[in-house]
Scaffold this active site. Structure first.
Site, PDB file in Angstrom:
ATOM      1  N   ASN A   1      50.268  36.135  40.926  1.00  0.00           N
ATOM      2  CA  ASN A   1      51.048  37.279  40.428  1.00  0.00           C
ATOM      3  C   ASN A   1      52.145  37.686  41.410  1.00  0.00           C
ATOM      4  O   ASN A   1      53.303  37.743  41.072  1.00  0.00           O
ATOM      5  CB  ASN A   1      50.154  38.510  40.251  1.00  0.00           C
ATOM      6  CG  ASN A   1      49.631  38.652  38.840  1.00  0.00           C
ATOM      7  OD1 ASN A   1      50.033  37.913  37.947  1.00  0.00           O
ATOM      8  ND2 ASN A   1      48.720  39.587  38.645  1.00  0.00           N
ATOM      9  N   GLU A   2      51.701  38.028  42.624  1.00  0.00           N
ATOM     10  CA  GLU A   2      52.670  38.555  43.597  1.00  0.00           C
ATOM     11  C   GLU A   2      52.066  38.638  44.981  1.00  0.00           C
ATOM     12  O   GLU A   2      50.854  38.586  45.160  1.00  0.00           O
ATOM     13  CB  GLU A   2      53.174  39.959  43.195  1.00  0.00           C
ATOM     14  CG  GLU A   2      52.270  41.124  43.489  1.00  0.00           C
ATOM     15  CD  GLU A   2      51.137  41.316  42.502  1.00  0.00           C
ATOM     16  OE1 GLU A   2      49.982  41.275  42.940  1.00  0.00           O
ATOM     17  OE2 GLU A   2      51.365  41.496  41.314  1.00  0.00           O
TER      18      GLU A   2
ATOM     19  N   ASP B   1      42.996  39.689  32.498  1.00  0.00           N
ATOM     20  CA  ASP B   1      43.937  38.976  33.374  1.00  0.00           C
ATOM     21  C   ASP B   1      43.443  39.023  34.823  1.00  0.00           C
ATOM     22  O   ASP B   1      43.616  38.069  35.582  1.00  0.00           O
ATOM     23  CB  ASP B   1      45.332  39.609  33.274  1.00  0.00           C
ATOM     24  CG  ASP B   1      46.046  39.192  31.996  1.00  0.00           C
ATOM     25  OD1 ASP B   1      45.703  38.132  31.437  1.00  0.00           O
ATOM     26  OD2 ASP B   1      46.954  39.927  31.551  1.00  0.00           O
ATOM     27  N   GLY B   2      42.828  40.149  35.195  1.00  0.00           N
ATOM     28  CA  GLY B   2      42.274  40.283  36.542  1.00  0.00           C
ATOM     29  C   GLY B   2      41.183  39.238  36.795  1.00  0.00           C
ATOM     30  O   GLY B   2      41.061  38.713  37.901  1.00  0.00           O
TER      31      GLY B   2
ATOM     32  N   ALA C   1      59.285  52.243  46.468  1.00  0.00           N
ATOM     33  CA  ALA C   1      59.657  53.571  46.977  1.00  0.00           C
ATOM     34  C   ALA C   1      60.611  53.487  48.169  1.00  0.00           C
ATOM     35  O   ALA C   1      60.300  53.947  49.277  1.00  0.00           O
ATOM     36  CB  ALA C   1      58.407  54.378  47.340  1.00  0.00           C
TER      37      ALA C   1
HETATM   38  P1  NAP Z   1      42.983  44.497  38.264  1.00  0.00           P
HETATM   39  O1  NAP Z   1      42.096  45.545  37.750  1.00  0.00           O
HETATM   40  O2  NAP Z   1      42.463  43.106  38.362  1.00  0.00           O
HETATM   41  O3  NAP Z   1      44.340  44.507  37.418  1.00  0.00           O
HETATM   42  C1  NAP Z   1      45.054  45.701  37.208  1.00  0.00           C
HETATM   43  C2  NAP Z   1      45.717  45.639  35.846  1.00  0.00           C
HETATM   44  O4  NAP Z   1      46.763  44.669  35.875  1.00  0.00           O
HETATM   45  C3  NAP Z   1      44.733  45.216  34.740  1.00  0.00           C
HETATM   46  O5  NAP Z   1      45.030  46.010  33.606  1.00  0.00           O
HETATM   47  C4  NAP Z   1      45.114  43.756  34.514  1.00  0.00           C
HETATM   48  O6  NAP Z   1      44.847  43.333  33.192  1.00  0.00           O
HETATM   49  C5  NAP Z   1      46.621  43.800  34.754  1.00  0.00           C
HETATM   50  N1  NAP Z   1      47.249  42.506  35.109  1.00  0.00           N
HETATM   51  C6  NAP Z   1      46.885  41.610  36.061  1.00  0.00           C
HETATM   52  N2  NAP Z   1      47.757  40.581  36.083  1.00  0.00           N
HETATM   53  C7  NAP Z   1      48.692  40.841  35.123  1.00  0.00           C
HETATM   54  C8  NAP Z   1      49.841  40.150  34.659  1.00  0.00           C
HETATM   55  N3  NAP Z   1      50.246  38.991  35.199  1.00  0.00           N
HETATM   56  N4  NAP Z   1      50.555  40.715  33.646  1.00  0.00           N
HETATM   57  C9  NAP Z   1      50.184  41.888  33.106  1.00  0.00           C
HETATM   58  N5  NAP Z   1      49.101  42.585  33.498  1.00  0.00           N
HETATM   59  C10 NAP Z   1      48.370  42.072  34.497  1.00  0.00           C
HETATM   60  O7  NAP Z   1      43.563  45.049  39.665  1.00  0.00           O
HETATM   61  P2  NAP Z   1      43.643  44.540  41.142  1.00  0.00           P
HETATM   62  O8  NAP Z   1      42.455  43.691  41.464  1.00  0.00           O
HETATM   63  O9  NAP Z   1      43.926  45.708  41.974  1.00  0.00           O
HETATM   64  O10 NAP Z   1      44.983  43.644  41.201  1.00  0.00           O
HETATM   65  C11 NAP Z   1      45.236  42.545  40.397  1.00  0.00           C
HETATM   66  C12 NAP Z   1      46.638  42.609  39.861  1.00  0.00           C
HETATM   67  O11 NAP Z   1      46.824  43.836  39.176  1.00  0.00           O
HETATM   68  C13 NAP Z   1      47.732  42.562  40.900  1.00  0.00           C
HETATM   69  O12 NAP Z   1      48.100  41.216  41.159  1.00  0.00           O
HETATM   70  C14 NAP Z   1      48.868  43.358  40.284  1.00  0.00           C
HETATM   71  O13 NAP Z   1      49.823  42.568  39.588  1.00  0.00           O
HETATM   72  C15 NAP Z   1      48.175  44.243  39.265  1.00  0.00           C
HETATM   73  N6  NAP Z   1      48.260  45.623  39.747  1.00  0.00           N
HETATM   74  C16 NAP Z   1      49.189  46.414  39.190  1.00  0.00           C
HETATM   75  C17 NAP Z   1      49.385  47.698  39.658  1.00  0.00           C
HETATM   76  C18 NAP Z   1      50.430  48.548  39.030  1.00  0.00           C
HETATM   77  O14 NAP Z   1      51.004  48.123  38.026  1.00  0.00           O
HETATM   78  N7  NAP Z   1      50.715  49.709  39.588  1.00  0.00           N
HETATM   79  C19 NAP Z   1      48.593  48.206  40.692  1.00  0.00           C
HETATM   80  C20 NAP Z   1      47.635  47.368  41.231  1.00  0.00           C
HETATM   81  C21 NAP Z   1      47.481  46.063  40.755  1.00  0.00           C
HETATM   82  P3  NAP Z   1      43.350  43.143  32.611  1.00  0.00           P
HETATM   83  O15 NAP Z   1      42.905  44.532  32.216  1.00  0.00           O
HETATM   84  O16 NAP Z   1      43.549  42.238  31.457  1.00  0.00           O
HETATM   85  O17 NAP Z   1      42.496  42.553  33.706  1.00  0.00           O
END
Ligand code: NAP
Length: 259
Positions: free
Chosen positions: A116-117, A45-46, A179
């Site tokens: 996403n957000e 998804d990333g 938080a």
């Molecule tokens: P990233 O490594 O690209 O993504 C972090 C994780 O979020 C990966 O496991 C990714 O899945 C999953 N993800 C991304 N979009 C998603 C969606 N719409 N629904 C469910 N899972 C999703 O990390 P990044 O570059 O820092 O940020 C990209 C996105 O990751 C952000 O937009 C945010 O939504 C999410 N993220 C989540 C958290 C958290 O939950 N605490 C923290 C940071 C970022 P894949 O393994 O399939 O790529």
């Protein structure tokens, strides 16, 4: 069909990308990095987030499809075993097109789109943010930050903040607090807030060091941020749908089923 493949850089994803590229070209498709009508994301998804931002200027003219080199995702309908199926679908089948809402973010005379957000965060100092909906004052937030997610992004960061999972067909955005500080003299809404298309969501940000703006995977930590306005964009993110996996199946695969 003019296509381009955006791939994660690990060995498996690169191998699958090369295989798919060769099959598509042999089947008569044209590889076009500049103005593709279909972008295939290979990775997770990333990777799809990065692919969409690569083509964000043309997001209205491009349809996306994703193959996950791990498990199924929310932007990825195909897995490693499905290269031939994806190729056959792309070359020979007529898909329906699913459209998903994006958030338009305006700050410092700039406009960007989030799939996403968007989030305003400060992990060093208590961040104060005044929140207005359509110019009406809602609340002053104090804590680590605010996350405003799309429906299709609701399974990402929003879900980790205990925000609701929203069916991606809905045209809404969701505010979740990160938080938040609460005590008997100060409190905030605490519950996530779901808002519709007619909402302009404004954050007035109290100046502080270490404020970070996150738009999907992109992080900006050197901005003078005072005000951010967000609303649902008229532009949509479009995904090809060949009826391979339903949203329910993706939810089950991501959060419920054990291997
Ligand atoms: P990233 O490594 O690209 O993504 C972090 C994780 O979020 C990966 O496991 C990714 O899945 C999953 N993800 C991304 N979009 C998603 C969606 N719409 N629904 C469910 N899972 C999703 O990390 P990044 O570059 O820092 O940020 C990209 C996105 O990751 C952000 O937009 C945010 O939504 C999410 N993220 C989540 C958290 C958290 O939950 N605490 C923290 C940071 C970022 P894949 O393994 O399939 O790529």
């Amino acid at each position: 069909m003019k296509f381009y493949i955006v791939s994660k850089l690990d060995d498996v994803s690169v191998k699958i990308s090369n295989e798919l590229r060769t099959k598509l070209i042999n089947g008569g498709a044209i590889e076009d990095e500049v103005s593709p009508n279909i972008v295939v994301s290979i990775g997770g998804d990333g990777t799809m987030l990065r692919a969409v931002h690569e083509y964000i200027e043309k997001v209205d003219d491009v349809c996306f499809v994703g193959l996950h080199t791990g498990t199924l995702g929310f932007y990825t309908n195909y897995t490693l075993d499905d290269v031939d199926l994806l190729c056959d679908n792309l070359l020979n089948k007529n898909p329906s097109i699913d459209e998903y809402s994006l958030i338009e973010v305006r700050y410092n005379n700039k406009t960007q789109l989030a799939l996403n957000e968007i989030r305003v965060e400060n992990n060093y100092h208590t961040q104060e943010i005044d929140i207005y909906l359509n110019e009406q004052y809602l609340q002053t937030f104090k804590g680590n930050g605010i996350c405003l997610a799309t429906a299709i992004g609701s399974t990402g960061y929003n879900r980790s903040l205990k925000g609701p999972i929203i069916h991606p067909s809905l045209d809404v955005m969701i505010m979740s607090e990160i938080a938040a500080i609460h005590h008997r003299y100060f409190s905030t809404l605490s519950s996530p807030l779901v808002m519709g298309r007619n909402t302009i969501f404004k954050m007035v940000i109290k100046p502080s060091k270490h404020i970070l703006l996150g738009i999907d995977h992109e992080i900006y930590d050197d901005l003078e941020l005072t005000e951010i306005e967000c609303k649902l964009s008229d532009k949509k993110f479009k995904m090809l749908n060949y009826n391979e996996f339903s949203y329910v199946q993706r939810l089950r695969k991501a959060f419920l089923e054990k291997d």
